[in-house]
Design a protein around this motif. Structure first.
Motif, PDB file in Angstrom:
ATOM      1  N   ILE A  51       6.226  -3.234   4.183  1.00 42.10           N
ATOM      2  CA  ILE A  51       5.354  -2.101   4.312  1.00 42.10           C
ATOM      3  C   ILE A  51       4.361  -2.393   5.470  1.00 42.10           C
ATOM      4  O   ILE A  51       3.929  -1.590   6.381  1.00 42.10           O
ATOM      5  N   ALA A  52       5.192  -3.807   6.140  1.00 46.44           N
ATOM      6  CA  ALA A  52       4.339  -4.051   6.812  1.00 46.44           C
ATOM      7  C   ALA A  52       3.891  -3.712   8.059  1.00 46.44           C
ATOM      8  O   ALA A  52       4.293  -4.067   9.912  1.00 46.44           O
ATOM      9  N   LEU A  53       5.886  -2.791   8.406  1.00 49.63           N
ATOM     10  CA  LEU A  53       6.868  -2.081   9.415  1.00 49.63           C
ATOM     11  C   LEU A  53       6.191  -0.601   9.582  1.00 49.63           C
ATOM     12  O   LEU A  53       6.985   0.151  10.371  1.00 49.63           O
ATOM     13  N   LEU A  54       5.316  -0.116   8.419  1.00 50.45           N
ATOM     14  CA  LEU A  54       5.085   1.511   8.433  1.00 50.45           C
ATOM     15  C   LEU A  54       4.075   1.496   9.283  1.00 50.45           C
ATOM     16  O   LEU A  54       2.991   0.870   9.997  1.00 50.45           O
ATOM     17  N   PRO A  55       4.070   2.686  10.180  1.00 50.23           N
ATOM     18  CA  PRO A  55       2.906   2.952  11.074  1.00 50.23           C
ATOM     19  C   PRO A  55       0.700   2.011  10.863  1.00 50.23           C
ATOM     20  O   PRO A  55       0.540   2.692   9.336  1.00 50.23           O
ATOM     21  N   ALA A  56       0.515   2.328  11.542  1.00 49.28           N
ATOM     22  CA  ALA A  56      -1.641   1.795  10.816  1.00 49.28           C
ATOM     23  C   ALA A  56      -1.331   0.242   9.986  1.00 49.28           C
ATOM     24  O   ALA A  56      -2.062   0.380   8.959  1.00 49.28           O
ATOM     25  N   PHE A  57      -0.184  -0.489   9.680  1.00 49.85           N
ATOM     26  CA  PHE A  57       0.132  -1.234   8.611  1.00 49.85           C
ATOM     27  C   PHE A  57       0.356  -2.566   9.753  1.00 49.85           C
ATOM     28  O   PHE A  57       0.950  -2.722  10.698  1.00 49.85           O
ATOM     29  N   ASP A  58       0.299  -4.391   9.083  1.00 46.21           N
ATOM     30  CA  ASP A  58       0.823  -5.456   9.697  1.00 46.21           C
ATOM     31  C   ASP A  58       1.211  -6.063   8.865  1.00 46.21           C
ATOM     32  O   ASP A  58       0.365  -6.059   8.128  1.00 46.21           O
ATOM     33  N   ARG A  59       1.462  -7.270   9.024  1.00 42.43           N
ATOM     34  CA  ARG A  59       1.936  -8.453   7.751  1.00 42.43           C
ATOM     35  C   ARG A  59       0.263  -8.953   7.400  1.00 42.43           C
ATOM     36  O   ARG A  59       0.685  -9.270   6.310  1.00 42.43           O
ATOM     37  N   PHE A  60      -0.398  -8.994   8.562  1.00 43.94           N
ATOM     38  CA  PHE A  60      -1.697  -9.582   7.907  1.00 43.94           C
ATOM     39  C   PHE A  60      -2.274  -7.997   7.224  1.00 43.94           C
ATOM     40  O   PHE A  60      -2.710  -9.311   5.536  1.00 43.94           O
ATOM     41  N   THR A  61      -2.134  -7.135   7.124  1.00 39.32           N
ATOM     42  CA  THR A  61      -2.416  -6.346   5.320  1.00 39.32           C
ATOM     43  C   THR A  61      -1.337  -6.390   4.701  1.00 39.32           C
ATOM     44  O   THR A  61      -2.442  -6.353   3.279  1.00 39.32           O
ATOM     45  N   ALA A  62      -0.061  -6.729   4.897  1.00 40.44           N
ATOM     46  CA  ALA A  62       0.759  -7.348   3.821  1.00 40.44           C
ATOM     47  C   ALA A  62       0.516  -8.162   3.128  1.00 40.44           C
ATOM     48  O   ALA A  62       0.392  -8.455   1.636  1.00 40.44           O
ATOM     49  N   MET A  63       0.265  -9.004   3.442  1.00 40.62           N
ATOM     50  CA  MET A  63      -0.683 -10.705   3.474  1.00 40.62           C
ATOM     51  C   MET A  63      -1.422 -10.194   2.471  1.00 40.62           C
ATOM     52  O   MET A  63      -1.345 -10.832   1.156  1.00 40.62           O
ATOM     53  N   LEU A  64      -2.725  -9.766   2.629  1.00 39.40           N
ATOM     54  CA  LEU A  64      -3.586  -8.944   1.709  1.00 39.40           C
ATOM     55  C   LEU A  64      -3.063  -8.869   0.432  1.00 39.40           C
ATOM     56  O   LEU A  64      -3.850  -8.685  -0.599  1.00 39.40           O
ATOM     57  N   MET A  65      -2.210  -7.308  -0.207  1.00 41.08           N
ATOM     58  CA  MET A  65      -2.091  -6.804  -1.005  1.00 41.08           C
ATOM     59  C   MET A  65      -1.144  -7.218  -1.488  1.00 41.08           C
ATOM     60  O   MET A  65      -1.338  -7.207  -2.978  1.00 41.08           O
ATOM     61  N   ALA A  66      -0.270  -9.172  -0.780  1.00 43.58           N
ATOM     62  CA  ALA A  66       0.352  -9.784  -2.183  1.00 43.58           C
ATOM     63  C   ALA A  66      -0.084  -9.688  -3.647  1.00 43.58           C
ATOM     64  O   ALA A  66       0.468  -9.115  -4.183  1.00 43.58           O
ATOM     65  N   PRO A  67      -1.570 -10.177  -3.518  1.00 44.49           N
ATOM     66  CA  PRO A  67      -1.240 -10.220  -5.170  1.00 44.49           C
ATOM     67  C   PRO A  67      -1.888  -9.958  -5.621  1.00 44.49           C
ATOM     68  O   PRO A  67      -2.118  -9.735  -7.141  1.00 44.49           O
ATOM     69  N   TYR A  68      -2.332  -7.759  -4.752  1.00 46.87           N
ATOM     70  CA  TYR A  68      -2.772  -7.315  -6.308  1.00 46.87           C
ATOM     71  C   TYR A  68      -2.308  -5.998  -6.233  1.00 46.87           C
ATOM     72  O   TYR A  68      -2.374  -4.827  -6.503  1.00 46.87           O
ATOM     73  N   VAL A  69      -0.776  -5.508  -5.843  1.00 45.11           N
ATOM     74  CA  VAL A  69       0.067  -4.950  -5.928  1.00 45.11           C
ATOM     75  C   VAL A  69       1.586  -4.889  -7.083  1.00 45.11           C
ATOM     76  O   VAL A  69       1.953  -5.547  -7.103  1.00 45.11           O
ATOM     77  N   SER A  70       1.583  -3.963  -8.060  1.00 45.15           N
ATOM     78  CA  SER A  70       3.287  -4.130  -8.290  1.00 45.15           C
ATOM     79  C   SER A  70       3.836  -3.462  -7.607  1.00 45.15           C
ATOM     80  O   SER A  70       3.830  -2.032  -7.415  1.00 45.15           O
ATOM     81  N   LEU A  71       5.067  -3.353  -7.708  1.00 44.82           N
ATOM     82  CA  LEU A  71       6.009  -2.931  -6.668  1.00 44.82           C
ATOM     83  C   LEU A  71       7.563  -2.392  -8.138  1.00 44.82           C
ATOM     84  O   LEU A  71       8.353  -2.368  -7.903  1.00 44.82           O
ATOM     85  N   GLU A  72       6.500  -2.446  -9.220  1.00 42.58           N
ATOM     86  CA  GLU A  72       7.577  -1.869 -10.552  1.00 42.58           C
ATOM     87  C   GLU A  72       7.985  -0.276 -10.190  1.00 42.58           C
ATOM     88  O   GLU A  72       7.679  -0.060  -9.640  1.00 42.58           O
ATOM     89  N   SER A  73       9.428   0.022 -10.050  1.00 46.80           N
ATOM     90  CA  SER A  73       9.619   1.619 -10.375  1.00 46.80           C
ATOM     91  C   SER A  73       8.537   2.384 -10.453  1.00 46.80           C
ATOM     92  O   SER A  73       8.263   2.451 -11.793  1.00 46.80           O
ATOM     93  N   SER A  74       9.025   3.764 -10.181  1.00 39.09           N
ATOM     94  CA  SER A  74       7.815   4.656 -10.314  1.00 39.09           C
ATOM     95  C   SER A  74       7.850   5.137 -11.559  1.00 39.09           C
ATOM     96  O   SER A  74       7.255   6.280 -11.688  1.00 39.09           O
ATOM     97  N   ASP A  75       9.212   5.437 -11.964  1.00 42.19           N
ATOM     98  CA  ASP A  75       9.126   5.848 -13.055  1.00 42.19           C
ATOM     99  C   ASP A  75       8.135   5.215 -14.502  1.00 42.19           C
ATOM    100  O   ASP A  75       8.781   5.371 -15.912  1.00 42.19           O
ATOM    101  N   ARG A  76       8.226   4.070 -14.672  1.00 41.33           N
ATOM    102  CA  ARG A  76       7.747   3.397 -14.633  1.00 41.33           C
ATOM    103  C   ARG A  76       6.145   3.857 -14.636  1.00 41.33           C
ATOM    104  O   ARG A  76       5.111   3.625 -14.318  1.00 41.33           O
TER     105      ARG A  76
END
Length: 656
Positions: free
Chosen positions: A104-129
């Motif tokens: 995510i940090a490599l996407l346009p409009a994102f950076d590592r700082f934003t990815a760090m803020l997201m870390a505790p609040y996101v689930s990377l489970e597969s989209s079919d769940r």
């Protein structure tokens, strides 16, 4: 031994605690929720804390399933901008599931700082769940807070809070009931508790996206007209100055005035659709009486929500605010635009006291019409956003800015605003140095740079002018804010942060006859934070901060140690804190965010010569039940005797 002596020897005490705690064994990995929450909370002011903790607690309880690719689900990460939400949703739909936050940090409009803020609040489970079971999910939280103060002049009492929430795929509902300390639980001219809130939400799949009956919040554009959910106050260290995604959402907080009560309907979606809303809500206001003691007007609106004194009880629910409006939106992959219009009317006219300089341009009357237009455009690494609004009666306001990412490790923001003194909006939440969207012109800029591997530097500055007199300034006043933050993250379990902030503004110089001349007062703060996890599921955080006030010369110092760990053979987590502070007065006070119960926050002001400590326990015998308890004690050295404040908080969360 005095408090200054304790502060000199306390680093040795903190080091001893860190070394001895390394021998404690645990079974789970340390969650970074606490530090991420502290980062997010540091981006805002105190008055937004309640709303933010509600949102963070919801995300902690049920992380955002970003691999669903649905903008509504990703937008639950309220600190993301509308373009960040769209970029991430488009990427997942085209490329598939995200497997790492570094992706995510490599996407346009994102950076590592934003990815760090997201870390505790996101689930990377597969989209079919499926994130929500077919029967839905229900949560009941009961909280009680008791305060015991050592002096009779301080207010104590019991605060009770009940939250019930059911989240389903089609129907969701919620109920919030709260009683503040000192407020009676009575059904006389009231619904029982001091504050009662509820909602029923329907989610559709056709032209009707959602309908909310009851209490809800709105957020459109950059917040000049409507942003009842906050998250746009006066922060400088944010990854972006843009607001989050435009939305109509259910209201779950306990602020008693800044929300809508009625019906809100979203047709289509927030990118291409319409929001129709109507509200009628009783709010607090200061009443004005005629010679026969009849209510004839209100002098000002009240936002505290506390009704203990006679004047506070008189102001409680004394004014009915009715609002009706429409928001239209249209957008493509690179451009989005919106048009918002609303009309507000009160059951009593507002008649401010114009003998006070700060009320010269205050709203007067019982009707207000608002119109606003917002626009966003994104081309590669460059994002542009703006909003212009007018009020009748009143004037106009405008804000615009650019967010650029010229290189992979550099992010730059700039924002200009002009908020006319005569512009009125009762539920605004635009970027500003003050608490309202009026009487301010300014420009702000920030930059975030990854100087080297694991080394991040962010800096922001804001310079503004209050065009006409305001509270404590009887003439036009200038102000500025500066923040510099350096963070070193060599490992996931180790971080060092150094922050310098400075703020100054012109105030009236008191004690002079006639028109008081302005005096520039400034506050400087230097803070250092060290966080590490010596073993699994043990987290140590050491904070040291110092403040300096001029021209008074007041100074303040604080040392604070946090420890959290889990036991091996039982589902018990423990948080501990010990803090020492010495300051010359209230102006040099210092703050340190505390771990607290779910959907709660506590940010005590430490000043004078004082110490504060707390212990909090969390017991989870099963995934459906959690019990929390917190005991805090603060001692302040005063003459002729010390002041002692104690607090006990209990909470039970049941999920099914």
């Amino acid at each position: 031994m005095d408090y200054k002596g304790k502060i000199r020897i306390s680093p040795l005490f903190f080091l001893f605690m860190a070394v001895t705690s390394a021998s404690v064994q645990a079974q789970e990995s340390v969650s970074s929720v606490k530090e991420s929450a502290a980062l997010i909370m540091s981006l805002t002011d105190e008055y937004e804390a309640s709303w933010l903790f509600d949102k963070l607690s919801e995300l902690e309880e049920r992380p955002a399933a970003i691999n669903s690719g649905e903008e509504d689900e990703i937008a639950r990460l309220f600190f993301l901008t509308e373009f960040q939400v769209r970029v991430l949703a488009d990427y997942i739909r085209k490329k598939g599931d995200v497997v790492s936050l570094y992706e995510i940090a490599l996407l346009p409009a994102f950076d590592r700082f934003t990815a760090m803020l997201m870390a505790p609040y996101v689930s990377l489970e597969s989209s079919d769940r499926k994130s929500i079971p077919s029967s839905g999910r229900t949560t009941v939280i009961m909280t009680a807070t008791a305060r015991f103060n050592g002096t009779s002049g301080d207010e104590g009492g019991l605060r009770s809070l009940l939250r019930v929430r059911h989240e389903g795929k089609v129907l969701s509902y919620g109920l919030t009931a709260e009683n503040d300390p000192g407020e009676p639980f009575t059904f006389k001219d009231a619904p029982g508790p001091d504050f009662l809130s509820g909602y029923l939400m329907y989610r559709g799949r056709g032209i009707i996206d959602r309908i909310i009956i009851g209490d809800y919040t709105l957020r459109f554009g950059e917040g000049l007209l409507v942003n009842s959910g906050s998250w746009q106050g006066s922060w400088l260290s944010s990854p972006s100055f843009m607001t989050g995604r435009s939305a109509v959402t259910q209201y779950t907080a306990s602020d008693e005035n800044n929300f809508f009560r009625g019906i809100g309907c979203l047709l289509g979606n927030t990118a291409r659709g319409a929001v129709i809303f109507a509200s009628s809500n009783r709010i607090d206001a200061r009443l004005q009486f005629d010679d026969d003691s009849d209510k004839v007007a209100v002098t000002n609106l009240v936002t505290g929500g506390i009704h203990v004194s006679a004047s506070e009880r008189e102001a409680r629910n004394s004014l009915t605010e009715s609002v009706a409006g429409l928001h239209l939106s249209w957008g493509t992959d690179k451009i989005r635009a919106g048009l918002t219009s609303s009309i507000t009317w009160f059951t009593l006219p507002v008649q401010p006291d114009t003998m006070k300089a700060e009320n010269i341009t205050a709203f007067a009357g019982d009707r207000l019409l608002n119109v606003a237009a917002d626009f966003k455009a994104g081309i590669g690494p460059l994002l542009f956003f703006s909003e212009t609004a007018v009020s009748f009666p009143g004037s106009w306001a405008a804000t615009c800015g650019i967010r650029a990412k010229p290189a992979g490790r550099v992010t730059f923001n700039i924002l200009a605003r002009h908020l006319s003194p005569g512009y009125y909006a009762f539920h605004s939440g635009a970027f500003s140095a003050g608490t309202g969207a009026s009487n301010e012109t300014g420009i702000a800029a920030s930059a975030h740079v990854e100087l080297a591997r694991h080394l991040f530097v962010g800096a922001g500055a804001d310079h503004y002018k209050n065009i006409l007199p305001r509270y404590r300034s009887s003439s036009p006043a200038y102000g500025n804010r500066i923040e510099i933050k350096t963070e070193y993250l060599p490992r996931d379990d180790l971080s060092l942060r150094l922050t310098y902030t400075s703020s100054s503004r012109d105030y009236d110089l008191t004690g002079r006859p006639g028109i008081p001349p302005p005096e520039t007062r400034s506050r400087k703060l230097l803070a250092f934070t060290f966080t590490c996890s010596p073993v699994d599921n043990i987290s140590l955080t050491t904070r040291a901060s110092a403040s300096n006030i001029s021209p008074s010369g007041e100074k303040g110092f604080m040392l604070c140690q946090d420890i959290s760990f889990s036991l091996r053979k039982m589902p018990l987590k423990i948080w501990l804190r010990y803090a020492l502070c010495t300051s010359d007065g209230y102006d040099s006070r210092l703050y340190a965010w505390e771990n607290d119960l779910l959907y709660s926050f506590n940010v005590p002001a430490l000043y004078g010569e004082c110490s504060r400590a707390f212990v909090m326990l969390s017991w989870k015998p099963s995934g459906k039940l959690e019990l929390r308890a917190k005991y805090a004690i603060m001692e302040t050295k005063t003459d002729p005797e010390n002041q002692l404040k104690q607090e006990l908080r209990l909470q039970c969360r049941i999920g099914f």
